[in-house]
Design a protein around this motif. Sequence first.
Motif, PDB file in Angstrom:
ATOM      1  N   SER A  74       0.782  -1.160   0.081  1.00  0.00           N
ATOM      2  CA  SER A  74       0.110   0.122  -0.083  1.00  0.00           C
ATOM      3  C   SER A  74       0.858   1.257   0.098  1.00  0.00           C
ATOM      4  CB  SER A  74      -0.959  -0.113   1.432  1.00  0.00           C
ATOM      5  OG  SER A  74      -0.126  -0.039   2.262  1.00  0.00           O
ATOM      6  N   GLU A  75       2.165   1.034   0.542  1.00  0.00           N
ATOM      7  CA  GLU A  75       2.846   2.203   0.480  1.00  0.00           C
ATOM      8  C   GLU A  75       3.900   2.533  -0.843  1.00  0.00           C
ATOM      9  OE1 GLU A  75       5.689   2.627   3.903  1.00  0.00           O
ATOM     10  OE2 GLU A  75       5.997   4.828   3.418  1.00  0.00           O
ATOM     11  N   ALA A  80       5.485   3.203  -7.291  1.00  0.00           N
ATOM     12  CA  ALA A  80       6.015   2.433  -8.379  1.00  0.00           C
ATOM     13  C   ALA A  80       4.820   2.742  -9.561  1.00  0.00           C
ATOM     14  CB  ALA A  80       5.869   0.774  -7.963  1.00  0.00           C
ATOM     15  N   GLU A  81       3.812   2.936  -9.427  1.00  0.00           N
ATOM     16  CA  GLU A  81       2.754   3.262 -10.386  1.00  0.00           C
ATOM     17  C   GLU A  81       3.080   4.615 -11.128  1.00  0.00           C
ATOM     18  OE1 GLU A  81       0.177   1.200 -11.698  1.00  0.00           O
ATOM     19  OE2 GLU A  81      -0.648   0.104 -10.293  1.00  0.00           O
ATOM     20  N   LEU A  85       8.149   2.292 -12.625  1.00  0.00           N
ATOM     21  CA  LEU A  85       8.863   1.328 -11.886  1.00  0.00           C
ATOM     22  C   LEU A  85       7.966  -0.072 -11.822  1.00  0.00           C
ATOM     23  CD1 LEU A  85      10.900   3.118  -9.050  1.00  0.00           C
ATOM     24  CD2 LEU A  85      11.844   2.227 -11.437  1.00  0.00           C
ATOM     25  N   ILE A  86       6.581   0.199 -11.777  1.00  0.00           N
ATOM     26  CA  ILE A  86       5.769  -0.924 -11.773  1.00  0.00           C
ATOM     27  C   ILE A  86       5.938  -2.035 -12.630  1.00  0.00           C
ATOM     28  CG2 ILE A  86       3.891   0.149 -12.930  1.00  0.00           C
ATOM     29  CD1 ILE A  86       3.173  -1.766  -9.735  1.00  0.00           C
ATOM     30  N   VAL A  87       6.428  -1.709 -13.826  1.00  0.00           N
ATOM     31  CA  VAL A  87       6.510  -2.677 -14.954  1.00  0.00           C
ATOM     32  C   VAL A  87       7.636  -3.524 -14.526  1.00  0.00           C
ATOM     33  CG1 VAL A  87       7.422  -2.735 -17.501  1.00  0.00           C
ATOM     34  CG2 VAL A  87       5.482  -1.014 -16.852  1.00  0.00           C
ATOM     35  N   ASN A  88       8.749  -2.982 -14.368  1.00  0.00           N
ATOM     36  CA  ASN A  88       9.847  -3.974 -13.767  1.00  0.00           C
ATOM     37  C   ASN A  88       9.573  -4.771 -12.580  1.00  0.00           C
ATOM     38  OD1 ASN A  88      12.015  -3.770 -15.651  1.00  0.00           O
ATOM     39  ND2 ASN A  88      12.806  -1.646 -14.602  1.00  0.00           N
ATOM     40  N   MET A  89       8.989  -4.137 -11.636  1.00  0.00           N
ATOM     41  CA  MET A  89       8.534  -4.787 -10.394  1.00  0.00           C
ATOM     42  C   MET A  89       7.563  -5.838 -10.950  1.00  0.00           C
ATOM     43  SD  MET A  89       6.576  -3.311  -7.201  1.00  0.00           S
ATOM     44  CE  MET A  89       5.200  -4.319  -7.555  1.00  0.00           C
TER      45      MET A  89
END
Length: 283
Positions: A74-75, A80-81, A85-89
């Motif tokens: 949640s943090e 990331a979104e 960076l959400i894509v790599n994650m």
Amino acid sequence: AKEQGKNSLKLYHTGINIQTYRAFILQNDLRKAIERDELSLYYQPRLNLETGSIDSVEALVRWNHPHWGLILPSEFIPIAEETGLIVNMSDWVMRTACVQIRQWKATKQATLSRLRVSINFSAQQFMQRDFFDKLEALQQDTGANPEDIEIEITEYTLFGGNPDILSKLSILRDIGISISIDDFGAGYSSLNCLMNFPKDTLKIDKSIIQRLSDKSSDSITMVSAIITLAGSMNMSVIAEGVENGEQLQILQRIGCKAIQGYLFCPPVPPEELEHFIQNYDQP
Ligand code: C2E
Ligand code: CA
Ligand code: CA
Ligand code: CA
């Protein structure tokens, strides 16, 4: 001018600044978190109420920050979104879950060898052009079977304006991956829109399950209605966030067939899940 200086000093010492500071640090550190192996996946098992077995687990990402300790999604998912960076994650999450499920499949332990894994998907994952190339590479590298993978998407992802999400979901489903609608009932669920999407499972949001009690006949009626609706659309249902025996009893009574929640088991690291399952199978 003197007064003003005093005020800004005061502001500097409030929590707001510390939070902003922390978010700033986390944003910087998240870039390196994957390379530095600071992310991990926890797994939360679901209980099949009909058979009493554990058929699947949900993968939930955690970040073990060298300075701040364990951080919940949640943090850092919002960060990331925002930063992309959400894509790599998400690539890391997919790969780790696939390797893990493959490993469990290879064991002799009955439940582990039949386990399926459910992975949370973000909207940005679907927007990548090389989405299916990556998926194919992943399957080849890890040997994971699409039949053992489920993806969870929220309404926000479905209706967020990605024009070809419908066709992408159809392809995923053709490959053999199942699709769950996450957090169902939490937002502006338009049943009318939902009808158009390929899907297998509805996950009833924990905010609804948490209101379930024998003192609230409205909440019971509502969950019953969702279960009936899902059944008539040939979908299965999972109640998430089940925390107490009263909720479980009501769910059993109204024909819910699968639950997930702290009552049964919280999300745990893989070794702990193995332990939990071994003890569960041979009490
Ligand atoms: P979610 O997909 O709705 O996941 C369920 C959340 O409920 C998890 O929080 C889980 O720990 C928590 N939970 C499970 N049982 C109970 C219960 O009995 N009571 C209560 N109050 N909570 C319970 P978590 O792990 O902190 O994850 C929060 C959200 O972050 C997830 O919500 C999901 O939207 C997102 N997320 C987690 N992992 C990933 C990931 O790998 N990728 C993406 N894109 N999102 C993720
Ligand atoms: Ca989920
Ligand atoms: Ca959920
Ligand atoms: Ca959620």
